[in-house]
Design a protein around this motif. Structure first.
Motif, short mmCIF file in Angstrom:
data_model
loop_
_atom_site.label_atom_id
_atom_site.label_comp_id
_atom_site.label_asym_id
_atom_site.label_seq_id
_atom_site.Cartn_x
_atom_site.Cartn_y
_atom_site.Cartn_z
N GLY A 82 32.88 69.35 -38.19
CA GLY A 82 33.88 70.28 -37.69
C GLY A 82 33.55 70.74 -36.28
O GLY A 82 34.44 70.88 -35.42
N MET A 99 35.85 70.16 -33.02
CA MET A 99 36.27 71.30 -32.21
C MET A 99 35.85 71.08 -30.76
O MET A 99 36.64 71.31 -29.83
CB MET A 99 35.68 72.60 -32.76
N ILE A 145 31.82 76.22 -40.88
CA ILE A 145 32.12 74.99 -40.15
C ILE A 145 30.98 74.00 -40.40
O ILE A 145 29.81 74.39 -40.45
CB ILE A 145 32.34 75.27 -38.64
N LEU A 203 38.59 76.56 -36.42
CA LEU A 203 37.28 75.95 -36.13
C LEU A 203 36.57 76.70 -35.00
O LEU A 203 35.36 76.92 -35.06
CB LEU A 203 37.44 74.47 -35.77
#
Length: 150
Positions: A103, A107, A99, A45
């Motif tokens: 996501g 992250m 991503i 990620l």
């Protein structure tokens, strides 16, 4: 001197590296567990957040992983909606990984947990020693082996 099974441990680079990698990897995995990520998933990620969309092959190269293993690691991230994996418009054989906003949120939530482990390791191991370790490990990648070449 010809090596025997009894005297391989102290000299085996692979075993030493894998032991340390399992130890440190499990430490990062434990720290990232509250946000539902493993260290490898966090790295994926993070790379996608900084590099934008990329092919599976390029992402595997960035993380020093074979393409098949990378594809396997992407599946849970895609199932959770943290990434998308779509055919490339330019080359239908290539798959593009991106991503998602979810996501990126995950992250970013993991970042302070990662930073805490990073800081703790550097405090315990020494910041200079940790920097030298990263330099040495990066140099390993330039030794000329081609582990994933066909």
């Amino acid at each position: 001197m010809t090596p025997t099974p009894a005297n391989l441990d102290p000299a085996c680079n692979n075993l030493a590296l894998r032991k340390a990698a399992r130890y440190l990897g499990a430490t990062y995995d434990k720290a990232l567990a509250p946000v539902g990520l493993r260290a490898t998933q966090f790295s994926i990620l993070q790379k996608l957040s900084t590099h934008g969309e990329t092919t599976i092959t390029s992402l595997a190269d960035m993380i020093a992983m074979d393409r098949t293993t990378m594809a396997t690691n992407l599946k849970p991230l895609a199932r959770e909606g943290l990434i998308t994996v779509e055919p490339s418009a330019a080359d239908r054989r290539a798959r593009i990984v991106t991503i998602t906003p979810e996501g990126l949120v995950r992250m970013k939530a993991a970042l302070p947990l990662w930073q805490a482990v990073q800081d703790r390791f550097e405090e315990s191991f020494g910041a200079d020693a940790a920097a030298q370790l990263r330099t040495s490990l990066k140099a390993v990648l330039d030794t000329g082996f081609e582990p994933w070449a066909e």
